[in-house]
Design a protein around this motif. Structure first.
Motif, mmCIF file in Angstrom:
data_model
loop_
_atom_site.group_PDB
_atom_site.id
_atom_site.type_symbol
_atom_site.label_atom_id
_atom_site.label_comp_id
_atom_site.label_asym_id
_atom_site.label_seq_id
_atom_site.Cartn_x
_atom_site.Cartn_y
_atom_site.Cartn_z
ATOM 1 N N GLU A 220 -13.873 -20.512 -11.171
ATOM 2 C CA GLU A 220 -12.990 -19.478 -11.754
ATOM 3 C C GLU A 220 -13.815 -18.370 -12.394
ATOM 4 N N ASN A 221 -14.900 -18.753 -13.078
ATOM 5 C CA ASN A 221 -15.748 -17.745 -13.696
ATOM 6 C C ASN A 221 -16.467 -16.898 -12.641
ATOM 7 N N GLN A 222 -16.845 -17.521 -11.504
ATOM 8 C CA GLN A 222 -17.437 -16.728 -10.419
ATOM 9 C C GLN A 222 -16.429 -15.719 -9.876
ATOM 10 N N ILE A 223 -15.171 -16.128 -9.774
ATOM 11 C CA ILE A 223 -14.128 -15.198 -9.297
ATOM 12 C C ILE A 223 -13.962 -14.054 -10.295
ATOM 13 N N LEU A 224 -13.949 -14.393 -11.606
ATOM 14 C CA LEU A 224 -13.848 -13.341 -12.622
ATOM 15 C C LEU A 224 -15.024 -12.365 -12.512
ATOM 16 N N THR A 225 -16.224 -12.918 -12.311
ATOM 17 C CA THR A 225 -17.414 -12.062 -12.192
ATOM 18 C C THR A 225 -17.332 -11.203 -10.945
ATOM 19 N N ARG A 226 -16.963 -11.830 -9.831
ATOM 20 C CA ARG A 226 -16.879 -11.068 -8.576
ATOM 21 C C ARG A 226 -15.870 -9.932 -8.676
ATOM 22 N N ASP A 227 -14.657 -10.241 -9.188
ATOM 23 C CA ASP A 227 -13.595 -9.217 -9.247
ATOM 24 C C ASP A 227 -13.907 -8.137 -10.275
ATOM 25 N N GLN B 270 -16.784 -16.752 -23.056
ATOM 26 C CA GLN B 270 -18.069 -16.077 -22.876
ATOM 27 C C GLN B 270 -18.057 -15.212 -21.621
ATOM 28 N N THR B 271 -17.398 -15.725 -20.565
ATOM 29 C CA THR B 271 -17.325 -14.935 -19.326
ATOM 30 C C THR B 271 -16.533 -13.658 -19.554
ATOM 31 N N LYS B 272 -15.389 -13.762 -20.252
ATOM 32 C CA LYS B 272 -14.567 -12.574 -20.505
ATOM 33 C C LYS B 272 -15.308 -11.567 -21.384
ATOM 34 N N LEU B 273 -16.034 -12.080 -22.387
ATOM 35 C CA LEU B 273 -16.795 -11.169 -23.237
ATOM 36 C C LEU B 273 -17.890 -10.457 -22.438
ATOM 37 N N ARG B 274 -18.559 -11.209 -21.581
ATOM 38 C CA ARG B 274 -19.613 -10.614 -20.770
ATOM 39 C C ARG B 274 -19.049 -9.577 -19.816
ATOM 40 N N LEU B 275 -17.896 -9.868 -19.192
ATOM 41 C CA LEU B 275 -17.297 -8.946 -18.222
ATOM 42 C C LEU B 275 -16.768 -7.673 -18.893
ATOM 43 N N SER B 276 -16.410 -7.763 -20.170
ATOM 44 C CA SER B 276 -15.888 -6.583 -20.875
ATOM 45 C C SER B 276 -16.946 -5.922 -21.752
ATOM 46 N N ASN B 277 -18.238 -6.271 -21.484
ATOM 47 C CA ASN B 277 -19.352 -5.649 -22.218
ATOM 48 C C ASN B 277 -19.306 -5.933 -23.714
ATOM 49 N N ARG B 278 -18.732 -7.075 -24.107
ATOM 50 C CA ARG B 278 -18.720 -7.464 -25.519
ATOM 51 C C ARG B 278 -19.888 -8.411 -25.805
ATOM 52 N N PRO B 279 -20.337 -8.479 -27.063
ATOM 53 C CA PRO B 279 -21.409 -9.427 -27.406
ATOM 54 C C PRO B 279 -20.924 -10.859 -27.210
ATOM 55 N N ALA B 280 -21.878 -11.771 -26.923
ATOM 56 C CA ALA B 280 -21.535 -13.180 -26.730
ATOM 57 C C ALA B 280 -20.965 -13.754 -28.028
ATOM 58 N N THR C 163 -30.953 -18.186 -14.832
ATOM 59 C CA THR C 163 -30.002 -18.885 -13.970
ATOM 60 C C THR C 163 -29.451 -17.938 -12.915
ATOM 61 N N PHE C 164 -28.858 -18.531 -11.874
ATOM 62 C CA PHE C 164 -28.250 -17.740 -10.798
ATOM 63 C C PHE C 164 -27.127 -16.865 -11.356
ATOM 64 N N GLN C 165 -26.326 -17.422 -12.267
ATOM 65 C CA GLN C 165 -25.201 -16.640 -12.830
ATOM 66 C C GLN C 165 -25.717 -15.470 -13.649
ATOM 67 N N ALA C 166 -26.805 -15.700 -14.430
ATOM 68 C CA ALA C 166 -27.348 -14.617 -15.243
ATOM 69 C C ALA C 166 -27.913 -13.510 -14.363
ATOM 70 N N PHE C 167 -28.555 -13.886 -13.241
ATOM 71 C CA PHE C 167 -29.114 -12.896 -12.327
ATOM 72 C C PHE C 167 -27.999 -12.036 -11.710
ATOM 73 N N ILE C 168 -26.915 -12.698 -11.258
ATOM 74 C CA ILE C 168 -25.778 -11.967 -10.670
ATOM 75 C C ILE C 168 -25.133 -11.056 -11.714
ATOM 76 N N ASP C 169 -24.982 -11.563 -12.954
ATOM 77 C CA ASP C 169 -24.385 -10.733 -14.009
ATOM 78 C C ASP C 169 -25.224 -9.486 -14.257
ATOM 79 N N GLU D 94 -14.848 -27.097 -24.033
ATOM 80 C CA GLU D 94 -15.954 -26.548 -23.245
ATOM 81 C C GLU D 94 -15.459 -25.498 -22.261
ATOM 82 N N ILE D 95 -14.297 -25.792 -21.628
ATOM 83 C CA ILE D 95 -13.742 -24.833 -20.668
ATOM 84 C C ILE D 95 -13.367 -23.525 -21.379
ATOM 85 N N ASN D 96 -12.716 -23.632 -22.560
ATOM 86 C CA ASN D 96 -12.325 -22.429 -23.301
ATOM 87 C C ASN D 96 -13.559 -21.620 -23.715
#
Length: 914
Positions: free
Chosen positions: A732-739, A342-352, A830-836, A335-337
């Protein structure tokens, strides 16, 4: 750049603080620095139509020093003093030093008086400071700058050349191959690098210096003889000269930057592909293990013996203790992986990422739920089977004991009932036979209860599916048939005796009385012996206390029973006395019964021997039940502490995940410390497992001292470990999103503070009405209705929020945005989707157009790129990655081997297929 922070200033001035020591250590360096610094100054002063000859003399009046600073900075300094007096010179030098200081450079131990006085050390130090500030400071290579950036640039440019290993700015350049490699890398037509020899440094150095001066407009700042003849060439002189190469070739940086961008994009793609492969393998392995394990847990084939079932229970414990825990960890890691990918794909503009069919996280969770359901059912079945076998063993033993006693009693009874002794007997004998038969009927009736008990036990064994039921049924049927036959024979003999009863006149009342009292007393003794030898099974203190009370009541009847025994023996003694007194001719023994005084005494002695044995057995069982009660209390005490502790920790983790204390890094550190404290609690769980195993081994099935079972504790513990791991992963995913998205800490704090304020039930989520109130607190006018905290907003609320923030929402545009923030069409955000979404609208991230532009630079503005160009500009592994995936270019300007980098760039971002 007009200002520098204090750390940069300290870095730039560090060489000045070591200036005096350096010159004192090796005077040869002063000579190298004089030549190098003089040449460097003249390379700039010649632009103003002048030069210097003696570095410590020509800067004394400050005029050429001010002119040098104007040339290299492109700025105008204050008007110089033209007088010849010392005060005029000091004023000019001070103006130059003030200009240097205004650029953020801290001058250490350098004053105008020393420069005016011609102090060599101070003059060289000042020139080195100027070189650092205006020639080296602004060098930047892959997030390193100044000296480190210049060194990294040299290492990158000389990496393909043999016998060149640049590690510093002194001895690495002594053989001259480093200078030649820099020139050849950028201008290969100027030097035939293949003819150079490492053992000829003078030729190498002079070749590089001459070519640089002639073709690159880099003045000769060093002497080859000085470099070769010095054990450690002067670092500052080398850096000054090498910086001239950097600036001369800076035009080549554009292509290098483009290549770096492509490398970065490709590296992200390769890493994501590896993460996808790892997820698929881990999910496949876990599902395969579950598929193999569930049939084993669903196997309900019972065993015939208690030992075999206990072995199954031990195998199940090994599964729980050894095989399942690693799989719990794998499921959590899966689940963590997945979330991280998904977070890395989203941050790099890749499809889910969409896993293969049947390998979604939900598929794994469903399979895991089936596994735990099968596990629970298997454990319940094991315990029920053990209880059933225990009951069966007890009943079977009881059946065998009662059957044996009955078979002993019935032995010979049929032959006795078939006798024709009454035909030749005297009247007294007939009367005696009749009385004896009456006594037998009384005994027969007393044994009726035992026969019914035997049949009832056999019936229960059949109902409980006893494995040896056929032999039990056969024996029971034989006893019942024999009992029916005895009844028929008994009735037949009574009829025969009654026919002859009229012929009988006398009967010995004493024998009759003896038989009547001896038979029930004998039956009572047999029943007592049976009861005293009867096995028992209890599970609580109360049950054993009940047996003990019944036994004490039995012992209280022994004195009366002894009186009855003495009375029966007294009757027999009276008969003997009468026979002896009146010389009665008695043939044989008592005609009314076969029970002799010796048999009564023997059975009585046996009963007296069995009583203390029964006492010991009850005492031992009482001690065992006390031990079991201690086990229950011990387990209950620990479970009543661990259960609430787990619940408290779950609640605390929930609070930590929504509270705002410090930065996200602080929260992550706090959660990891919390995770460590939870892991350190594991020995208490193991201790409780040990107590639970002792309880199961003691066959204890209930515990009134606690409502917690070991299953509750295990599930709670596994949920606690999974929750803390998921919470850490979310931070950790919030930190990835923030940075990655450029969200400032203040913005993140503002969003979290508003979120927590309206999360009144501290559930970590916002309902629609609560979310609307939260948006109002952030400045959005979308109504004032109270809402509930779910961490999401529905479609209408989200549209109102976007419109309040300046978005002009048509139906098509809003549908497009909803497809981004709600790809699963759940109707909530979700809050994460809104921030993204908000960060993606404002952040500067790599796009397909930027990657295409970078490829176009490498291709020299062509619409295609060749294999040779890719291999020349990119690292080998990423060049081969592009070559393997790029389609052939088919445009009108195509050449053989041309590759289409445009479709490749578009595919990287999911806009087409690779």
């Amino acid at each position: 750049m007009d200002h520098y922070d204090s750390q940069q200033t300290n870095d730039y001035m560090q060489p000045e603080e070591d200036w005096d020591r350096d010159l004192l250590l090796d005077p040869a360096w002063e000579k190298q620095q004089r030549k190098t610094f003089t040449a460097w100054c003249n390379s700039h002063l010649r632009k103003a139509g002048t030069q210097i000859e003696n570095i410590e003399e020509d800067f004394r009046d400050g005029l050429k020093l001010m002119l040098l600073l104007e040339v290299i900075s492109g700025e105008r300094l204050a008007k110089p003093e033209r007088g010849k007096m010392r005060v005029h010179k000091i004023s000019n030098v001070n103006k130059a030093l003030d200009f240097i200081a205004s650029k953020g450079v801290k001058l250490v131990s350098i004053g105008a008086e020393e420069i005016v006085d011609g102090n060599v050390k101070m003059t060289l130090g000042m020139i080195w400071t100027i070189i650092l500030r205006f020639a080296i400071q602004d060098i930047s290579v892959e997030e390193t700058s100044a000296k480190e950036g210049l060194l990294l640039w040299c290492q990158r440019k000389t990496a393909p050349y043999k016998n060149v290993n640049i590690q510093n700015f002194h001895i690495s350049w002594k053989d001259g191959l480093g200078f030649c490699a820099l020139i050849h890398r950028h201008r290969p037509e100027l030097i035939d690098y293949g003819k150079l020899r490492k053992d000829d440094p003078l030729t190498n150095l002079n070749t590089a210096f001459d070519v640089a001066e002639k073709y690159l407009d880099i003045p000769k700042m060093l002497d080859a003889e000085d470099i070769v003849g010095t054990a450690r060439p002067d670092e500052k002189a080398i850096m000054t000269y090498v910086s001239s190469f950097y600036h001369a070739f800076s035009g080549a940086q554009k292509a290098e930057t483009a290549a770096n961008r492509i490398c970065k994009v490709l590296a992200v793609n390769q890493e994501n592909e590896q993460l996808m492969e790892d997820y698929e393998k881990l999910a496949s392995d876990l599902l395969e293990w579950i598929r193999r394990t569930i049939p084993w847990l669903e196997n309900r084939v019972p065993e015939n013996t208690m030992h075999a079932m206990q072995q199954k229970l031990e195998d199940f414990r090994d599964y729980r203790r050894l095989h399942k825990p690693p799989k719990v960890q794998e499921k959590c890691q899966l689940e963590i992986n997945f979330n991280t990918l998904q977070t890395k794909l989203r941050l790099s503009n890749r499809p889910a990422f969409m896993p293969s069919e049947g390998r979604m996280v939900s598929d794994v969770n469903n399979a895991w739920g089936c596994l735990e359901q099968a596990e629970k059912g298997y454990e319940e079945w094991l315990l029920n089977e053990i209880r059933r076998l225990e009951r069966l063993d007890h009943l079977a033993e009881k059946f065998r004991q009662k059957a044996s006693i009955h078979e002993v009693w019935t032995d010979g009874k049929e032959a006795m009932l078939r006798q024709k002794d009454y035909e030749t007997a005297t009247l007294s004998e007939i009367k005696a036979l009749l009385k004896k038969h009456e006594a037998f009927e009384s005994d027969l009736a007393a044994h009726q209860d035992r026969v019914e008990q035997i049949a009832a036990i056999a019936q229960e064994l059949n109902e409980l599916d006893y494995y040896d039921s056929p032999s039990v049924n056969a024996r029971c049927q034989k006893i019942c048939d024999q009992w029916d036959n005895l009844g028929a024979l008994t009735q037949k003999r009574r009829e025969a005796l009654e026919r002859t009863e009229k012929l009988l006149e006398t009967i010995d009342q004493l024998y009759l009385e003896y038989a009547k009292r001896a038979a029930p007393f004998n039956n009572w003794m047999e029943g007592a012996m049976e009861d005293l030898q009867d096995t028992f099974i209890v599970h609580t203190i109360e049950e054993i206390q009940g047996l003990t009370t019944a036994h004490e009541q039995f012992k209280a009847t022994l004195p009366d029973a002894d009186k009855e025994r003495l009375a029966i023996l007294g009757i027999h003694n009276e008969v003997t006395k009468i026979v002896q007194t009146y010389h009665v001719n008695m043939a044989g023994t008592n005609p009314y019964t076969t029970i002799t005084p010796q048999e009564i005494n023997g059975k009585w002695d046996h009963v007296r021997q069995l009583v203390p044995r029964r006492d010991q057995a009850l005492t031992e069982e009482h001690a065992r039940q006390q031990h079991n009660e201690r086990l229950r209390k011990q387990f209950g005490a620990q479970a009543n502490v661990i259960g609430p502790w787990i619940q408290t920790k779950m609640e605390e983790i929930g609070r930590i995940s929504i509270e705002m204390h410090g930065t996200l890094e602080d929260q992550l550190s706090h959660l990891r410390q919390y995770e460590k404290s939870i892991v350190n609690y594991k020995p208490k769980i193991d201790q409780l497992e040990g107590d639970h195993q002792l309880i199961q081994e003691a066959l204890i099935f209930d515990n009134k001292h606690t409502n917690y079972t070991m299953e509750h504790i295990r599930v709670g513990w596994e949920q606690l470990l999974t929750t803390i791991a998921r919470t850490i992963n979310e931070v950790e995913n919030q930190i990835l999103t923030r940075d990655a998205k450029g969200i400032s800490q203040e913005q993140m704090n503002e969003f979290r503070a508003s979120f927590n304020h309206f999360d009144r039930d501290h559930s970590g989520t916002l309902g629609p009405e609560e979310f609307k109130a939260c948006l109002i607190s952030l400045g959005y006018d979308i109504g004032n209705d109270p809402q509930k905290k779910t961490g999401m907003m529905d479609t209408d609320d989200f549209r109102a929020c976007l419109i309040s923030m300046g978005y002009n929402m048509g139906e098509a545009e809003f549908a497009r945005i909803m497809s981004i923030v709600d790809p699963n069409r759940l109707g909530v955000v979700t809050f994460q989707a809104f921030i993204d979404f908000m960060s993606r609208e404002t952040a500067d991230t790599d796009t397909a157009d930027q990657v295409m532009a970078s490829f176009k630079i490498l291709a020299g503005d062509k619409n295609y790129i060749t294999v040779d160009e890719l291999r020349r500009e990119l690292p080998p592994d990423q060049a081969e990655y592009c070559i393997a995936r790029m389609a052939p270019y088919t445009g009108p300007d195509a050449v053989p081997g041309a590759l289409d980098y445009m479709s490749f760039s578009t595919a990287l971002y999911g806009e087409s297929d690779l």
